[in-house]
Design a protein around this motif. Structure first.
Motif, PDB file in Angstrom:
ATOM      1  N   GLY B 320     -14.989  56.086  30.573  1.00 15.62           N
ATOM      2  CA  GLY B 320     -14.141  55.496  29.546  1.00 15.62           C
ATOM      3  C   GLY B 320     -14.719  55.538  28.151  1.00 15.62           C
ATOM      4  N   LEU B 321     -16.023  55.808  28.048  1.00 14.59           N
ATOM      5  CA  LEU B 321     -16.610  55.912  26.707  1.00 14.59           C
ATOM      6  C   LEU B 321     -16.160  57.177  25.998  1.00 14.59           C
ATOM      7  N   PHE B 322     -15.852  58.219  26.786  1.00 14.40           N
ATOM      8  CA  PHE B 322     -15.416  59.512  26.255  1.00 14.40           C
ATOM      9  C   PHE B 322     -16.346  60.028  25.165  1.00 14.40           C
ATOM     10  N   ASP B 323     -17.660  59.872  25.361  1.00  7.34           N
ATOM     11  CA  ASP B 323     -18.581  60.494  24.414  1.00  7.34           C
ATOM     12  C   ASP B 323     -19.696  61.184  25.201  1.00  7.34           C
ATOM     13  N   GLY B 324     -20.621  61.781  24.489  1.00 10.55           N
ATOM     14  CA  GLY B 324     -21.650  62.581  25.142  1.00 10.55           C
ATOM     15  C   GLY B 324     -22.497  61.789  26.115  1.00 10.55           C
ATOM     16  N   VAL B 325     -23.036  60.660  25.680  1.00  9.21           N
ATOM     17  CA  VAL B 325     -23.915  59.860  26.547  1.00  9.21           C
ATOM     18  C   VAL B 325     -23.145  59.342  27.763  1.00  9.21           C
ATOM     19  N   GLY B 326     -21.909  58.886  27.491  1.00 11.72           N
ATOM     20  CA  GLY B 326     -21.100  58.346  28.574  1.00 11.72           C
ATOM     21  C   GLY B 326     -20.841  59.383  29.647  1.00 11.72           C
ATOM     22  N   THR B 327     -20.476  60.599  29.234  1.00  4.87           N
ATOM     23  CA  THR B 327     -20.172  61.637  30.218  1.00  4.87           C
ATOM     24  C   THR B 327     -21.425  62.033  30.977  1.00  4.87           C
ATOM     25  N   THR B 328     -22.572  62.081  30.295  1.00  2.10           N
ATOM     26  CA  THR B 328     -23.819  62.394  30.986  1.00  2.10           C
ATOM     27  C   THR B 328     -24.068  61.382  32.103  1.00  2.10           C
ATOM     28  N   GLY B 393     -29.136  55.398  42.467  1.00  2.00           N
ATOM     29  CA  GLY B 393     -28.170  54.406  42.003  1.00  2.00           C
ATOM     30  C   GLY B 393     -28.707  53.603  40.844  1.00  2.00           C
ATOM     31  N   PHE B 394     -29.993  53.297  40.906  1.00  2.00           N
ATOM     32  CA  PHE B 394     -30.633  52.529  39.841  1.00  2.00           C
ATOM     33  C   PHE B 394     -30.633  53.325  38.538  1.00  2.00           C
ATOM     34  N   LEU B 395     -31.044  54.608  38.650  1.00  3.00           N
ATOM     35  CA  LEU B 395     -31.097  55.430  37.443  1.00  3.00           C
ATOM     36  C   LEU B 395     -29.703  55.632  36.871  1.00  3.00           C
ATOM     37  N   GLY B 396     -28.722  55.836  37.779  1.00  7.45           N
ATOM     38  CA  GLY B 396     -27.347  56.026  37.317  1.00  7.45           C
ATOM     39  C   GLY B 396     -26.859  54.805  36.562  1.00  7.45           C
ATOM     40  N   LYS B 397     -27.142  53.628  37.131  1.00 11.06           N
ATOM     41  CA  LYS B 397     -26.713  52.405  36.482  1.00 11.06           C
ATOM     42  C   LYS B 397     -27.426  52.218  35.146  1.00 11.06           C
ATOM     43  N   LEU B 398     -28.705  52.571  35.130  1.00 10.14           N
ATOM     44  CA  LEU B 398     -29.474  52.480  33.890  1.00 10.14           C
ATOM     45  C   LEU B 398     -28.862  53.373  32.815  1.00 10.14           C
ATOM     46  N   LEU B 399     -28.483  54.593  33.213  1.00 13.37           N
ATOM     47  CA  LEU B 399     -27.864  55.519  32.249  1.00 13.37           C
ATOM     48  C   LEU B 399     -26.564  54.928  31.717  1.00 13.37           C
ATOM     49  N   ILE B 400     -25.779  54.293  32.625  1.00 14.33           N
ATOM     50  CA  ILE B 400     -24.500  53.721  32.199  1.00 14.33           C
ATOM     51  C   ILE B 400     -24.748  52.568  31.225  1.00 14.33           C
ATOM     52  N   LEU B 401     -25.695  51.691  31.589  1.00 14.25           N
ATOM     53  CA  LEU B 401     -25.992  50.554  30.703  1.00 14.25           C
ATOM     54  C   LEU B 401     -26.464  51.054  29.342  1.00 14.25           C
ATOM     55  N   ASP B 402     -27.315  52.080  29.372  1.00  6.63           N
ATOM     56  CA  ASP B 402     -27.839  52.627  28.133  1.00  6.63           C
ATOM     57  C   ASP B 402     -26.716  53.224  27.288  1.00  6.63           C
ATOM     58  N   ALA B 403     -25.771  53.901  27.973  1.00  9.83           N
ATOM     59  CA  ALA B 403     -24.685  54.553  27.237  1.00  9.83           C
ATOM     60  C   ALA B 403     -23.762  53.536  26.591  1.00  9.83           C
ATOM     61  N   THR B 404     -23.608  52.357  27.235  1.00  7.20           N
ATOM     62  CA  THR B 404     -22.656  51.375  26.704  1.00  7.20           C
ATOM     63  C   THR B 404     -23.305  50.437  25.688  1.00  7.20           C
ATOM     64  N   ARG B 405     -24.576  50.689  25.341  1.00  4.99           N
ATOM     65  CA  ARG B 405     -25.276  49.745  24.488  1.00  4.99           C
ATOM     66  C   ARG B 405     -24.577  49.546  23.140  1.00  4.99           C
ATOM     67  N   ASP B 406     -23.992  50.633  22.630  1.00  3.18           N
ATOM     68  CA  ASP B 406     -23.374  50.527  21.311  1.00  3.18           C
ATOM     69  C   ASP B 406     -21.873  50.306  21.386  1.00  3.18           C
TER      70      ASP B 406
END
Lengths: 127, 522
Positions: B320-328, B393-406
């Motif tokens: 739903g972020l539809f940006d580079g970090v989100g898609t990664t 799963g942990f890394l995936g969740k970490l990536l998601i949290l990191d992507a939604t930071r902003d």
């Protein structure tokens, strides 16, 4: 003609949605059929309604009907026809095996932990 | 070179035809052919992945009709990644089913190959109506797979599943019709150009089409409130089919990324970002519903089904972020959740068949065969699904949290994601302790309950027992490998999302292919 096609599509959609929400399998199947009729007419109208226009190249033609929606409708008809046949068979099998044509899933106490075991005796037809 | 793009759809189609026409009475040969085809498919997917990783989208024109007129198949990094994932999952499922599930009904292998045809086609196609057709191929095969083995509960649940998907297909057609009426094209690249130029009068109509289409994809992706079909259908079907269906929810996520990234992307004029406000709120509710469902499930099957819904919630937050970090983050999570979900479904089946009458209900039962091994695997898969370190799963969740930071709703997203993880941890921990630690002594009255007694005697590690366990272990190992290779994987996914944001490259590859590619394809 526009009014007729538009209101026809609307009525069929409404009938389809009403029947879909019924509690027995047969009205649900009829509802799905009505919905697919509605979508076929709708798709057909998407190429604009035109009378006496050929869809393929003709030197005498003044204009053309859009052939693409017609091809799409043909595909949609074939798929929805096949699917209706499948779901009729499915409903029939469900009725024969459970003795009721209600669509709700009544979960009997003994089958509650999802029947992973049925057919587990390897008695099924061997292919 | 571009001819190879069509092979992922041709190979399963040919294999399925061969299985049905020539080998319908030879289960053994069916298994050999099916496993062989899955291995070939995997090799092909790896090769296409390498081909796509040079960063240029490649288009294949069926019948050599130029782009907006004929059907186009497009291979880029995203579709190559999804093809590879499908091939890995298919090989695991075929191997697992060959250990015995495929004799509980007819044509399991053929149906699976047909489903592969649909899934691969949906990942490759560059045309909206063709996407509809491949969706139907995938679904029709899935109806057969879902009913594999028969039985009244499965037939009842199957009726629901078929009916809901037929409604979704009808909506798909309505949406396609609306989009065609406004733009006059259904080619995705052509649409991406035309959507930006739509007259102001027609924008409302096109917007309706875009949102209707989103409803269809959200149904496939089991996004709340369109998720109710998933627990019923996946819990009622056979284990290998449920594992294979893990890729179908991902097809929904893939099409959301593709269609709303490419056609209705952020820079597509006034209609850009048409569904963006819908995705993240719905995904957050999906995650919560999944987590609560995990906590309230009374058997393992439902538990896994709801954890799949929760993982779709996590995934779609990133989408739903539809940006580079989100898609990664989304791509990493897609691979993780497909492998973990499939491993869990297969594992639950292994546990249920060993527990006799108790099946997978969360109630104490006598100790069963291979309990320690299966318990260990369940522990690892649960860690992966819940998102605890060290698995992917942990890394995936970490990536998601990191992507939604902003993101504007960052506080809300973090709260829901972390809270849901806690709920799921409790749910899985409770289920695991009841199943593996809370054993009652086996029934003493021999002969009174032969099913229970038979299940309790430890079985020898024969090939029929070892193969399914090995498959599950490999799937769990796959997620471990994904976390070990997280560095290279995320770099590849970063390149993928950069390629997705570069819409012009995709449009050029389809609408104005280089002369060199056109000649090569002849």
């Amino acid at each position: 003609m526009e009014l007729l096609v538009a209101s026809g599509t609307a009525v069929m959609t409404a009938v389809g949605i009403y029947l879909l929400l019924r509690g027995r399998t047969f009205p649900v199947i009829l509802g799905l059929t009505f919905l697919s009729y509605a979508v076929n007419v709708f798709l057909f109208a998407m190429g604009r309604l035109a009378i006496n226009r050929p869809p393929i190249i003709n030197p005498l033609a003044e204009g053309y009907a859009d052939p693409l929606p017609q091809a799409l409708v043909l595909t949609a008809i074939v798929i929805s026809f096949g699917m209706t046949a499948l779901i009729v068979v499915l409903a029939l099998r469900g009725f024969l095996e459970s003795g009721t044509d209600r669509v709700d899933l009544e979960i009997l106490p003994e089958t509650a932990p999802t029947g992973t075991q049925e057919g587990g005796d390897m008695a099924g037809p061997r292919s | 070179m571009t001819n190879w793009i069509v092979i992922p759809t041709v190979l399963p189609a040919m294999t399925a035809a061969l299985l049905i026409l020539a080998l319908r009475h030879h289960l053994r040969r069916q298994r050999i052919v099916s496993v062989g085809a899955a291995v070939l498919m995997l090799a092909l997917a790896i090769w296409l992945f390498m081909l796509a990783s040079d960063g240029t989208p490649r288009a294949y024109f069926l019948g050599n009709w130029p782009a907006p007129f004929g059907i186009t198949l497009v291979l880029d990094r995203l579709s190559a990644t999804m093809l590879l994932l499908t091939a890995v999952l298919a090989l695991a499922v075929v191997l697992y089913a060959s250990a015995g599930w495929d004799r509980k009904g007819r044509h399991f292998h053929a149906l699976l190959q047909f489903q592969l045809l649909g899934v691969n086609g949906a990942f490759l196609t560059g045309d909206l109506f063709n996407l509809f057709v491949f969706f139907e191929v995938m679904l029709i095969a899935s109806y057969g797979l879902m009913l594999h083995g028969g039985g009244a509960p499965r037939l009842k649940a199957g009726f629901h599943y078929v009916a809901i998907n037929l409604v979704a297909s009808t909506l798909f057609l309505f949406a396609v019709g609306l989009i065609y009426a406004v733009t006059g094209t259904l080619n995705m690249a052509d649409l991406a150009v035309k959507v930006a130029e739509v007259a102001a009068d027609d924008q409302a109509l096109l917007k309706t089409g875009a949102v209707l289409l989103f409803v269809v994809f959200a149904t496939k992706a089991a996004l709340v409130p369109l998720h109710w079909w998933l627990p019923t259908a996946y819990a009622a079907t056979s284990a290998p089919a449920a594992a294979m269906f893990m890729i179908m929810t991902k097809v929904g996520a893939y099409t959301i990324i593709r269609v709303y990234g490419l056609i209705f992307g952020a820079d597509a004029g006034p209609l850009g970002a048409v569904v963006e406000p819908l995705v993240i709120p719905a995904a957050l509710v999906t995650l919560l519903v999944g987590a609560v469902g995990v906590l309230s499930s009374r058997n393992l099957r439902d538990l896994v089904c709801f954890s799949v819904i929760a993982s779709m919630g996590n995934l779609l937050i990133a989408v739903g972020l539809f940006d580079g970090v989100g898609t990664t983050a989304a791509l990493y999570y897609i691979i993780h959740s497909t492998l973990t979900g499939a491993a869990l479904f297969l594992l639950v089946d292994l546990i249920a068949t060993r527990r006799g009458k108790r099946l997978d209900g969360l109630a104490p039962a006598p100790e069963f065969a291979n309990q320690t091994l299966l318990g260990g695997l369940f522990f690892l898969a649960a860690i992966g699904m819940v998102g605890l370190p060290p698995l992917s799963g942990f890394l995936g969740k970490l990536l998601i949290l990191d992507a939604t930071r902003d993101a504007p709703q960052a506080v809300l997203i973090w709260t829901v994601v972390l809270g849901a993880s806690l709920l799921m941890t409790i749910g899985f921990a409770r289920a695991g302790s009841v199943i593996f630690w809370n054993n009652v002594p086996p029934p003493v009255a021999t002969g009174a309950n032969p099913a229970d007694a038979g299940a309790a005697t430890p079985a020898a590690m024969t090939a029929g027992v070892a193969l399914p366990i090995l498959v599950v272990a490999l799937l769990v190992g796959g997620t471990a490998a994904l976390s070990l290779g997280a560095g290279p994987a995320t770099r590849a996914f970063e390149a993928t999302s950069a390629q997705l944001l570069d819409r012009d490259a995709y449009i050029r590859a389809v609408l104005a292919p280089d002369a060199s590619i056109r000649t090569a394809e002849r």
